[in-house]
Design an enzyme around this catalytic site. Structure first.
Site, mmCIF file in Angstrom:
data_model
loop_
_atom_site.group_PDB
_atom_site.id
_atom_site.type_symbol
_atom_site.label_atom_id
_atom_site.label_comp_id
_atom_site.label_asym_id
_atom_site.label_seq_id
_atom_site.Cartn_x
_atom_site.Cartn_y
_atom_site.Cartn_z
ATOM 1 N N ARG A 168 0.818 -1.205 0.000
ATOM 2 C CA ARG A 168 0.000 0.000 0.000
ATOM 3 C C ARG A 168 0.857 1.261 0.000
ATOM 4 O O ARG A 168 0.704 2.144 -0.833
ATOM 5 C CB ARG A 168 -0.871 -0.011 1.251
ATOM 6 C CG ARG A 168 -1.764 1.180 1.450
ATOM 7 C CD ARG A 168 -2.520 1.003 2.753
ATOM 8 N NE ARG A 168 -2.679 -0.417 2.999
ATOM 9 C CZ ARG A 168 -3.502 -1.191 2.325
ATOM 10 N NH1 ARG A 168 -4.298 -0.665 1.437
ATOM 11 N NH2 ARG A 168 -3.528 -2.480 2.561
ATOM 12 N N THR A 169 1.775 1.332 0.949
ATOM 13 C CA THR A 169 2.575 2.550 1.090
ATOM 14 C C THR A 169 3.497 2.728 -0.118
ATOM 15 O O THR A 169 3.617 3.826 -0.659
ATOM 16 C CB THR A 169 3.392 2.500 2.399
ATOM 17 O OG1 THR A 169 2.495 2.272 3.482
ATOM 18 C CG2 THR A 169 4.129 3.796 2.630
ATOM 19 N N LYS B 280 24.104 -8.463 0.968
ATOM 20 C CA LYS B 280 25.571 -8.545 0.933
ATOM 21 C C LYS B 280 26.184 -7.784 2.102
ATOM 22 O O LYS B 280 27.391 -7.585 2.144
ATOM 23 C CB LYS B 280 26.108 -7.998 -0.394
ATOM 24 C CG LYS B 280 25.603 -8.755 -1.618
ATOM 25 C CD LYS B 280 26.211 -8.199 -2.899
ATOM 26 C CE LYS B 280 25.513 -8.794 -4.124
ATOM 27 N NZ LYS B 280 25.793 -8.051 -5.352
ATOM 28 N N ARG C 51 11.215 2.607 3.918
ATOM 29 C CA ARG C 51 10.545 1.768 4.914
ATOM 30 C C ARG C 51 11.596 0.814 5.461
ATOM 31 O O ARG C 51 12.340 0.193 4.676
ATOM 32 C CB ARG C 51 9.419 0.981 4.225
ATOM 33 C CG ARG C 51 8.940 -0.298 4.918
ATOM 34 C CD ARG C 51 8.070 -0.061 6.115
ATOM 35 N NE ARG C 51 6.957 0.797 5.851
ATOM 36 C CZ ARG C 51 5.674 0.451 5.982
ATOM 37 N NH1 ARG C 51 5.356 -0.761 6.393
ATOM 38 N NH2 ARG C 51 4.715 1.320 5.733
ATOM 39 N N HIS D 23 5.468 6.764 11.431
ATOM 40 C CA HIS D 23 4.927 6.576 10.083
ATOM 41 C C HIS D 23 4.237 7.890 9.692
ATOM 42 O O HIS D 23 3.024 7.946 9.522
ATOM 43 C CB HIS D 23 3.942 5.405 10.101
ATOM 44 C CG HIS D 23 3.549 4.926 8.737
ATOM 45 N ND1 HIS D 23 4.076 5.427 7.574
ATOM 46 C CD2 HIS D 23 2.648 3.979 8.348
ATOM 47 C CE1 HIS D 23 3.531 4.804 6.533
ATOM 48 N NE2 HIS D 23 2.673 3.938 6.977
#
Lengths: 354, 354, 354
Positions: free
Chosen positions: C51-52, C80, C101, C129
């Site tokens: 969604r975000t 890595k 995120r 958020h």
């Protein structure tokens, strides 16, 4: 608003219109390269499919539009337990049209009930794959000029291969088609399809020998034996090498036969056959891009129109679908069924007969 | 049509041309921001590489083009058993140019045999990584003005580090280069590279001490000890901390030495060194974007041209490559070999000597 | 240059400005559809969030810009061993603005120290958020006209739900807000938030009964009980069905109450509630896209400006953060703390009190 969930959502006239637009795109691509400017396609792929996803992406880009989405359910909110219904309501806020690939039969039908933008089925479980069928039809149209009176052989996994089911249904709307189904006993066409063909009065035969029947075919549709459809690896290994198309078998085919394959292939067509001019499977990829361009363009045009497809069934409630792979087994949706004029009932989502 | 598989596919003149175009892009980006309008780059990444994939993406976008592809073989048809050959034939229908990263040595060579669009090697196994080399060359060009008579040290994993091999080969075409190879015994440069350098008559030395040799260097090329190249975690842990570049060692370097690193780094360069003006590894990223812009632009320009690179070897059939990491061990391709004027034979795909 | 890490990075005036721009975009989208032409947004998603991520993508596309990035840490250089610091320095060469995120608390603060382009926090661990909060604020603004004197109920997981923390802090800047925190004992709001509310002198109550308090609410903010926040599946199963919003409870709510939810929901709001006009959670998605457009546009505008947010704390060194989920436990960064005028100290990255 219109969706494309199953190939029969389109009337033969609408299919002709899509084929004509695709031919016009091939002839004059520059006429179309900004028609979707400012529009967004969402590719919601709950199971991986490079070819189909990239074909939709390329199609939208060549129309001047943008593409967003996911290519894997694990990298999406699905892993947090979100339903298809909620996901498409969200995506309806973010994109203008949706192409959905899902592992469960019928998922795009659920999507279409909750989306406020057109939904295209990009393959659901072993159920339908209508845009592959449109690509197949465009390839036949360009190579054969039309669809009537063709003898069409299907070879390989006819039980699980959704492209076979979809193409068979689409051809079942033209005149004088003869079907030849070539498969091992375990992978014969499902009952509902056999009944459908019988009901429509088409001529068909089922056999396990490609060698015996190749000479009669105008079209040979080869399919992959899909590893992911088998629970038992041993059975897969025993069957996968049956029904391999090689140069020797090709020599018995008509000079104007065409060979189709939805790809990816594993080894069911040997590489030497690729150089035979009758091999059309890479042409199908190119045609798939053009027909998807025509489809996206048309669905966005039709969006505000009212040309809904008249159906010959009634939608009724009651009961539960018995198909464990049906989306109705995992998604909280109303159990719905199609009631045919003949009195037969099948699941609204996955077409399983009750 | 031209591809970029190995850095030596480009003549020194062509490399100069790419460097000049990159410098012009840096100077006048607005001249180039629509030159690839309507074109599509396919990024086919069979193993993850954020930096390289996003650099190609950014490059194509800054040229006004579109990008599609996959970033992980698991989310692609590869998981259904599709060959590289079939995948690139499909992608040739959907995109105008391909950038491929693959875990097997030689995979882009297979791709180039079947694609009908230009193929760029974005890293194959531990074999080649030519666009990193172009980024390195642009960085040297901008910092040093040219390439002749430089003393170049390589430090770290010289056995598996493909960027080392590629950059060494590229520098081997200029005059008066001196090589200093600094590594633990287990990670020395491979034989074929040592022979190549000897054949060309370049001066080189191999050592296990960075401290002793840093004062002589014009360029210090640091590399990561790559965890994913080791089967044995213990050996990895023992070696990874050797050959760490810190401020104390930097103090012994020339004032106009430059430090390169292909990134990602783990701890082989301590963070304090980042603030030394001689540290160029983030500049390399920026230069990597510009040189990829120049490359994509040029390959699409050259597409219909005939300026094929003359090679000094003959391609012959026969035998099997012994490198288990060569793409020819998994892909159904004709075993091909390069026969050099000297009589030496090496695998066409992965360069392994026979 | 400005970032958006926490909602309090923005002054109330700046929030008003963003809301106004969003309203203007809704009214006249055509004014904005090329304002980011030639710009690139990098979506760096170390944990999945369809969604975000897609909301940011759609927002940038509707501004005429391009999007690149990754949706999963496994398909990136992170596997890595690359640090956040190095990744953002690289991405700063490839994109004009970053949306990140991350699963660790505070990671975007690290990013902002090393990036040379604006960084937007798209969700860090269970910490902040802020763009969800902006979406929430725009929804309240459009439905309620303003923010003063509202009674706001939060229901569900108030311990781990970062959207709750962010929205509470944002509302704490308006007048006459009353908070009602409805949760099981185990999932009550964290201490630092309770102290923050007390310090500001707001009225609040904590309860475990939604039924008793729904009638008093102007806004009901429902949250998901997040499976991934629990170590113990049994505890999750016991709690997940508590605090479910159904039609019966809705009947006791005010006629102009609005129901918000950050989505995805599992079963904490039953599907029937979706058809109640007070349900706003799909509107929030749409508003989320518009406010992200306003934010990206503004941060790129502000990039060269000097309107830095004055803060009421001093940044000091010393000590170690005790939060095992803080980015400072895995990333090699200087331990930094915020020293408040009251003498309280909290981690600069994750806000954990010392």
């Amino acid at each position: 608003m219109r969706n494309l969930l199953d190939i029969t959502d389109l009337t033969p006239q609408e299919i002709n219109s899509l084929l004509s637009i695709a031919m016009d795109i091939i002839k004059s691509p520059e006429k179309y390269n900004t028609v979707c400017k400012g529009k967004k396609l969402a590719t919601l792929f709950y199971e991986p499919s490079t070819r189909t996803r990239l074909s939709f992406s390329a199609a939208m880009m060549e129309l001047g539009g943008n593409v967003l989405g996911f290519s894997d359910a694990n990298a999406s909110s699905v892993s947090k337990g979100e339903t298809v219904a909620d996901t498409v309501r969200v995506i309806s806020c973010l994109a203008d049209i949706i192409a959905m690939r899902h592992n469960k039969d019928g998922a795009p039908w659920v999507a279409s009930q909750f989306a406020s933008v057109p939904v295209i089925n990009a393959g659901d479980g072993s159920h339908c794959h209508p845009t592959q069928t449109l690509a197949d039809l465009l390839t036949v149209k360009r190579r054969k000029g039309g669809f009537d009176n063709l003898t069409v052989g299907f070879c390989g996994d006819l039980k699980y291969g959704r492209t076979v089911h979809s193409f068979t249904r689409a051809l079942g709307r033209y005149k004088g088609i003869k079907f030849v189904f070539i498969s091992p006993e375990e992978l014969k066409i499902p009952n509902y399809l056999r009944q459908d063909i019988e009901n429509k009065g088409f001529s068909y035969l089922e056999t396990d020998s490609l060698d015996k029947h190749i000479a009669s075919l105008d079209i040979l549709y080869m399919t992959r034996i899909q590893k992911e459809r088998f629970d038992d690896e041993e059975q897969y290994n025993r069957l996968k090498d049956s029904f391999i198309l090689d140069v020797k078998k090709m020599n018995n085919g008509k000079s104007d036969m065409i060979v189709l394959h939805p790809l990816p292939r594993v080894n069911e067509i040997v590489q030497e056959v690729d150089f035979d001019p009758r091999a059309c499977y890479f042409e199908q990829v190119l045609n798939g891009k053009y027909i998807r361009m025509a489809l996206i363009y048309s669905l966005l045009q039709w969006r505000d129109g009212s040309n809904l497809q008249p159906v010959d069934y009634e939608v009724v409630e009651g009961g539960t679908c018995n198909n464990s792979k049906c989306i109705s087994s995992t998604e909280q949706v109303k159990p719905l069924f199609k009631l045919m004029p003949s009195g037969k009932k099948s699941c609204f989502y996955c077409d399983e007969l009750v």
